[in-house]
Design an enzyme around this catalytic site. Sequence first.
Site, mmCIF file in Angstrom:
data_model
loop_
_atom_site.group_PDB
_atom_site.id
_atom_site.type_symbol
_atom_site.label_atom_id
_atom_site.label_comp_id
_atom_site.label_asym_id
_atom_site.label_seq_id
_atom_site.Cartn_x
_atom_site.Cartn_y
_atom_site.Cartn_z
ATOM 1 N N CYS A 1 0.808 -1.225 0.000
ATOM 2 C CA CYS A 1 0.000 0.000 0.000
ATOM 3 C C CYS A 1 0.840 1.272 0.000
ATOM 4 O O CYS A 1 0.643 2.168 -0.822
ATOM 5 C CB CYS A 1 -0.997 -0.001 1.159
ATOM 6 S SG CYS A 1 -0.259 0.016 2.814
ATOM 7 N N HIS B 1 -2.614 0.747 6.844
ATOM 8 C CA HIS B 1 -2.938 0.814 5.417
ATOM 9 C C HIS B 1 -3.087 2.267 4.986
ATOM 10 O O HIS B 1 -3.486 3.128 5.772
ATOM 11 C CB HIS B 1 -4.235 0.048 5.132
ATOM 12 C CG HIS B 1 -4.536 -0.088 3.674
ATOM 13 N ND1 HIS B 1 -3.772 -0.844 2.822
ATOM 14 C CD2 HIS B 1 -5.517 0.472 2.907
ATOM 15 C CE1 HIS B 1 -4.277 -0.774 1.594
ATOM 16 N NE2 HIS B 1 -5.333 0.029 1.631
ATOM 17 N N ASP C 1 -5.865 2.089 -4.208
ATOM 18 C CA ASP C 1 -4.896 1.572 -3.246
ATOM 19 C C ASP C 1 -4.398 0.206 -3.686
ATOM 20 O O ASP C 1 -4.949 -0.414 -4.577
ATOM 21 C CB ASP C 1 -5.501 1.501 -1.840
ATOM 22 C CG ASP C 1 -6.655 0.515 -1.721
ATOM 23 O OD1 ASP C 1 -7.395 0.333 -2.697
ATOM 24 O OD2 ASP C 1 -6.829 -0.069 -0.640
#
Length: 164
Positions: free
Chosen positions: A69, A121, A133
């Site tokens: 990420c 994240h 993402d």
Amino acid sequence: MSHSIIKSALKPLILIATLFAFAVTTYTAATSADASSSDQSYSKVYKEAKKHLGARYVYGAIGPTNFDCSGFTKFVYKKSIKKSIPRTAQAQYNGTKKVSKSNIKKGDLVYFGGSKHSISHVGMYIGNGRMIDSQNRGVVTENVYSPWWHVVGFSRPATLSYDD
């Protein structure tokens, strides 16, 4: 030592300090103008991010074909507008300007986790409650507010211009 001798000795030092301060101020202003005149547009950032839709998620990967990420957000900002941001999601949150939910703009980063001190994240906001993402399904677009994500904050890694 008399005051006049001290004043005479300080005059060149004061002149040098003044000239140095002027040079630093001029350089900083020129550098800022260069940064703002360069094309730091959302469209460049988004275009780069979209190029990688479908790329595989690999923990620790920083591109250009596999990403985790934060590797994805770091890569996209560096490749598109030459903006360097920290490597991990937590470091990106800690090292970029915070924005409120009500002030979020396209290109801002959205952080997820247990708290602002436990971020696991990050994704890039693309408008209309959506983000792009890199997660277990690879690089995808998805809703920011999903049952599997707990939003803990937002940041603005760069001031972007918008064409729309």
